[in-house]
Design an enzyme around this catalytic site. Structure first.
Site, PDB file in Angstrom:
ATOM      1  N   LYS A   1      38.287  35.996  49.887  1.00 25.30           N
ATOM      2  CA  LYS A   1      38.137  36.578  48.546  1.00 25.30           C
ATOM      3  C   LYS A   1      36.658  36.585  48.166  1.00 25.30           C
ATOM      4  O   LYS A   1      35.930  35.629  48.436  1.00 25.30           O
ATOM      5  CB  LYS A   1      38.956  35.763  47.546  1.00 25.30           C
ATOM      6  CG  LYS A   1      39.112  36.392  46.172  1.00 25.30           C
ATOM      7  CD  LYS A   1      40.013  35.528  45.280  1.00 25.30           C
ATOM      8  CE  LYS A   1      40.295  36.178  43.938  1.00 25.30           C
ATOM      9  NZ  LYS A   1      41.213  35.348  43.104  1.00 25.30           N
TER      10      LYS A   1
ATOM     11  N   SER B   1      44.843  37.940  40.820  1.00 26.43           N
ATOM     12  CA  SER B   1      43.551  38.548  41.067  1.00 26.43           C
ATOM     13  C   SER B   1      43.196  38.652  42.558  1.00 26.43           C
ATOM     14  O   SER B   1      42.281  39.397  42.920  1.00 26.43           O
ATOM     15  CB  SER B   1      42.466  37.731  40.358  1.00 26.43           C
ATOM     16  OG  SER B   1      42.392  36.440  40.920  1.00 26.43           O
TER      17      SER B   1
ATOM     18  N   SER C   1      47.186  33.774  40.642  1.00 28.20           N
ATOM     19  CA  SER C   1      46.398  34.772  41.382  1.00 28.20           C
ATOM     20  C   SER C   1      46.551  34.768  42.893  1.00 28.20           C
ATOM     21  O   SER C   1      46.055  35.674  43.560  1.00 28.20           O
ATOM     22  CB  SER C   1      44.914  34.622  41.026  1.00 28.20           C
ATOM     23  OG  SER C   1      44.673  35.178  39.757  1.00 28.20           O
TER      24      SER C   1
END
Ligand SMILES: [Mg+2]
Ligand SMILES: [Zn+2]
Lengths: 472, 102, 481
Positions: free
Chosen positions: A68, A143, A167
């Site tokens: 990420k 996310s 997330s």
């Protein structure tokens, strides 16, 4: 070997160890796929494979890792999905990324995400939305939407995400893969660009439960650079359970029912039946304060975020809007380079901490948090795991919820209370509804990851989810 | 807290005050939008006002760790050129900012 | 009608840079005038993703300070975030302590301590001239070397009543901190910084007036002058029927003027909340033991000991105890002969306070001069034994300060030895009386004043080496008084 990218990470690592698979070839295969990605899952892809020799005898065998964007990676753009960090090159690498690289999982790519991890659809990225590999008109969740889409789409063997209020779990559910949110503190946050410090936790997004256990095993450990990190009491082992005899699953009556799509509810109830067939007992359990989770979360997370994001001031790094006086430099820089959702939460958090409101908002939310944690503690006196649908809906269409922030927030209804309690939870694919993935969430007491992974593994074997619908 | 009893409405003045604290410039329509959206979210958050929590201790850490202290041993620093490498503006080996007095 | 008299009420906030090896929350070494931005890391630059970790030694020093000030040491203390935007604050907040500080209460001298807490120092903002990138307007340059230096903030109760007392008390605090060895306590270099909260109220009233905060006065003189100036300003306002407004002020020692500082955040709202990146500090017995054993003899205790063991007056004991270097010289001089005191202690103390300090300068450490402790002790002993007069001894001390040496030798070389016995002095007195018959007459008449003439005559004859008391005795004897 036919398509080496069809192997799970564990299978690939074993093949490398046996000498049946060349790690450089594996890296190249994934690098090519990632470079050709059409889901906008990536913000950066490695130029070439790292020198392959050496990884052969590492535990992770050189199986490449998608990370990420908000994890700092030395000399590699780390932008946290934000315009304000466009092109930012950190001088250091996040502890967990370094640990995984040392264990033999080299950096393949950085994945797209909601700006500063604020979002549930990945539509809040300054680098464009990520598409759901199952249906390109729909969101992958957020996310960690880029990480989820990368793994579900098959362009990465596994990925690193972060979970603050759901997330990791929610995008895993919406893309038909496995996502583990570990016990708070078991994985170092050093080098993870912060959203809400008391909630943020890194975890794996993988094709199956075994890969999740394997990656997590090499993520845990106390880090002297993170005061809130601690040693996991257990050595993380790979799951083997075939049955759930003697296991009790608790269904929170206060949570289920709340705006769940029928198809999602159907998959949830089927999974409960499957669990019973494997020998599990299913009971109702009370979490009287869980329904206040979202409210408490939307005070605590924005409050911490408003402070964590104050460092983006145009002085030491990142974008700056030119101005002749300091105040305008600050306000223009932050106006021009933060997205709407980030601004919204900074405003919300600043308001909740401002004088006269602290007790009514932040103070109260911290007390609600105590209540929610106590609810789970007493629940785990009666049950081994609390189970819910991971998200109340299947992947929704791009743009369908951006108008109303509140409706978007409701997608984290089942994941947020668990984050507030700091306990571990895993989302596994429970099947499809309208040809779209549905997730099943299991949450356990702090440090129960081994048992959690075992139970998830048993269910996974029984469910036999077909993930090919997501593969491009 | 009286503002917990009734529906919260954030007005322009409050939005501007908070934006100032947060060092956020807001355009006219952003101020309006922010006022509506914040009011909506805060109205939902009011839920926590229902609970009686006077006897409840606040949780700021879910894990109980005490004295995560660091030995007073000097470690490596960043080379100055690295420290300054990402800065938008540099002068005299430092980070250049508009003068606070200006 | 007479104007109302006002009473001054002063509380001090002192920031002390701790002399640890590393910064408060990262392992960067502390900087002492090193080139800008050479002591930074991801943590003290507040790079994205970095996290603070508390320096154990800063806690240790904090505990030592708390013990020295008689504070209550919190079994559990936590850090808060103090949120404000300013270029010297890279995170956009300062990590400090708020409602659960390390030390609460305490007392030093007659001033009560409110609290002692730990925090991090700000970076340095260096004003730079106009720059190309920023058109006509001025710019500043930030140097993060100082940013993150450990600070102990000591806050007193409003127990001080005037500028002199404030400066005096601050000296006492500095001596205590120096004895602890926890800081360089150098005001000019900024390792000891003092803010004063000042208000005035009509004499006899107890309610506190509106206070102003006078910032960063970097010398004891400035503190006294600054407080005086501010008290004058407030008095003028009230006398004119105005109202003092609560604000932060700056004293300019060059112009003696007081100016209002623009606050860091116009709307003062620091939005304190518990620092989620740090866990609580829970004091263990081991930590307490370590701090306790590290405590040296503190000035207060030393003053008591000097009075008790050497019978010194309170003033002498206080001076020698709180000016550590004088105390050390005093004790070295006293023990020059091993167990038998080399000089009468109070006499030695007086000679140091009245004669030595005035010769070497108020802020000079006598250990750095040519005067050896043993030499001063010997000189004082010779005075007591009347081997040299006060006047003679002063001349000897001049020599010791100038060239060092040994008093006995100097007395001999300079012929400064006191004219001792009656046999040597009697004839001179006789001559003096003979030379001044009128004076002798008046003395016989019981008038004692004119004896000065005789003393003067004898002193002139002996070049001041005679003892005044002895002369008087011989005069009475020879005149049969
Ligand atoms: Mg302070
Ligand atoms: Zn540092």
């Amino acid at each position: 070997m036919s398509d080496i990218t069809a192997l799970t990470a564990k299978q690939a690592a074993d093949a490398v160890a046996k000498g049946d698979l060349d790690p450089t070839e594996l890296f190249e295969a994934y690098r090519a796929k990632a470079a050709a990605d059409d889901l906008n899952a990536y913000t950066w892809v490695a130029g070439e494979a790292p020198a392959g020799d050496g990884v052969r005898d590492t535990p992770l065998g050189g199986v490449p890792l998608a990370v990420k964007d908000l994890f700092c990676t030395e000399g590699v753009p780390s932008q946290a999905g934000s315009r304000i960090l466009e092109g930012y090159l950190p001088p250091y690498t996040a502890t967990v990324v370094q640990r995984l690289a040392d264990a033999g999982a080299p950096l393949l790519a950085k994945t797209n995400q909601d700006e500063f991890a604020m979002g549930s659809s990945n539509e809040n990225s300054a680098y464009g939305p990520v598409l759901n590999p199952w249906d390109h008109t729909r969101v992958p969740g957020g996310s960690s939407g880029g990480s989820a889409a990368a793994v579900a789409g098959g362009s990465a063997p596994w990925a690193l995400g972060t979970d603050t209020g759901g997330s990791i779990r929610q995008p895993a559910a919406l893309t038909g893969i496995v996502g583990l949110k570990p016990t708070y503190g078991t994985v170092s946050r050093y080098g993870m660009i912060a959203f809400a410090s008391s909630l943020d936790q890194a975890g794996p997004l993988t094709r199956d439960v075994t890969d999740a256990a394997l990656l997590f095993r090499h993520m845990v450990g106390r880090d002297a650079m993170d005061s809130t990190s601690l040693q996991h009491p257990d050595a993380i082992v790979l799951p083997t359970a075939q049955r759930l005899d003697g296991i009790t699953l608790g269904v929170p009556e206060d949570l289920t029912g709340e705006g769940i799509e029928p198809g999602v509810l159907a998959r949830f109830e089927e999974t409960l039946k499957t669990a019973q067939e494997l020998g599990a007992k299913v009971v109702r359990v009370a979490l009287p304060h869980a329904e206040y989770g979202l409210s408490a979360y939307y005070v605590i997370a924005p409050a911490e975020a408003s402070s964590n994001l104050a460092r983006f001031d145009g002085v030491r790094y990142g974008k700056r809007a030119e101005a002749d006086d300091l105040l305008s430099m600050y306000t223009k820089t932050r106006h021009d380079n933060f997205g709407d959702e980030v601004k919204r939460r900074i405003m919300l958090g600043t308001y909740a901490l401002s004088s006269g409101y602290y007790d009514a908002y932040y103070g109260r939310a911290q007390r609600v948090r105590t209540k929610i944690a106590q609810d789970f503690t007493s629940a785990f006196e009666q049950v081994d795991f609390v189970v819910t649908p991971t998200a109340p809906t299947v992947p929704f269409e791009l743009g369908s919820k951006t108008a109303d922030p509140l409706e978007m927030y409701l997608n984290d209804y089942f994941t947020v209370p668990i984050s507030l309690a700091g306990i571990p939870a895993i989302s596994i694919p429970a099947g499809l509804s309208e040809e779209l993935p549905v997730g099943f969430q299991l949450a356990g007491p702090a440090f129960s990851e081994n048992r959690l992974l075992d139970a998830a593994f048993a269910l996974e074997q029984a469910i036999g989810f077909d993930a090919t619908g997501g593969r491009s | 807290m009286t503002h917990l009893d009734s529906r919260v409405v954030i007005d322009r003045e409050q939005v501007l005050h908070v934006a100032k604290l947060a060092r956020l410039e807001l355009s006219e329509d952003e101020v309006g939008r922010m006022a509506t959206e914040l009011s909506g979210v805060l109205d939902h958050i009011e839920k926590i006002g229902e609970l009686s929590l006077d006897d409840v201790a606040p949780t700021s850490h879910v894990v109980a760790i005490d004295n995560a202290l660091r030995p007073d041993v000097v470690g490596p620093c960043l080379p100055r050129e690295v420290a300054l490498s990402q800065a938008p503006a540099v002068q005299d080996d430092g980070f250049l900012v508009p003068s606070p007095q200006a | 009608m007479s104007a109302i008299e006002y009473e001054t009420v002063i509380g001090l906030e002192i920031h002390v840079q701790l002399a640890t090896n590393t910064k408060m929350f990262c392992s960067c070494g502390l900087s002492f005038g090193d080139p800008p931005n050479t002591h930074t890391c991801p943590v003290c630059l507040a790079l994205p993703g970095s996290l603070p970790v508390v320096n154990a030694e800063a806690i240790h020093y904090g505990l030592m300070i708390g013990m020295a000030l008689g504070s209550t040491l919190a079994p559990r203390s936590i850090f808060h975030r103090k949120n404000y935007f300013y270029p010297d604050s890279p995170k956009g907040y300062q990590i400090s302590q708020y409602d659960e500080p390390l030390c609460l209460g305490g007392q030093l001298g007659d001033v009560r301590i409110h609290r002692v807490h730990l925090e991090e120092d700000a970076a340095k903002l260096v004003h730079s001239g106009g720059s190309g990138r920023l058109h006509a307007s001025d710019a500043s340059v930030v140097d993060f070397n100082r940013g993150g230096t450990p600070l102990a903030e000591i806050v007193t109760e409003p127990d001080l009543r005037d500028a002199t007392a404030a400066a005096e008390w601050l000296r006492m605090l500095r001596a205590t901190l120096r004895a602890l060895g926890v800081s360089d306590v150098n005001m000019e270099e900024g390792s000891l910084r003092c803010d004063a909260n000042i208000s005035i109220r009509p004499v006899g009233t107890t309610e506190l007036g509106t206070k102003t905060e006078l910032k960063n006065m970097n010398s004891f003189r400035y503190i006294e002058r600054g407080i005086r100036a501010e008290v004058a300003r407030q008095t003028q306002i009230l006398r004119a029927g105005g109202e003092v407004e609560q604000e932060t002020l700056h004293f300019d020692p060059r112009t003696e003027s007081i100016t209002s500082l623009r606050s860091k955040e116009e709307a003062h709202d620091y939005r304190y909340f518990p620092e989620p990146d740090l866990t609580p500090v829970a004091i263990t017995d081991a930590m307490l033991d370590r701090a306790r054993t590290a405590l040296p003899e503190l000035p207060g205790a030393r003053a008591d000991r000097l009075q008790r063991d050497h019978g010194l007056s309170a003033d002498s004991a206080h001076l020698l105890a709180f000016r550590t270097e004088l105390g050390d010289f005093f004790e070295a001089a006293l023990s020059a002969n091993g167990d038998t005191p080399a000089a009468e202690p109070q006499a030695l103390a007086n000679w140091m306070a009245n004669e030595l300090v005035s010769r070497i300068g108020a802020d000079v450490d006598p250990a750095d001069t040519k005067v050896a402790p043993a030499a001063l002790a010997q000189l004082v002993a010779m005075v007591t034994a009347k081997q040299v007069t006060q006047g003679g001894a002063r001349q000897v001390l001049d020599k010791l300060v100038a060239d060092g040496g040994e008093p006995g030798a100097i007395v001999a070389a300079e012929g400064l030895g006191a004219v001792g016995g009656a046999d040597e002095l009697a004839p001179i007195v006789e001559a003096a009386l003979a030379a001044n018959p009128d004076v002798a007459e008046r003395l016989r008449g019981g008038e004692m004043k004119p004896i000065g003439v005789i003393v003067g005559y004898v002193m002139k004859e002996t070049k001041g080496r005679a003892d005044g008391g002895e002369i008087t005795r011989l005069v009475r004897q020879q005149l049969g008084l």
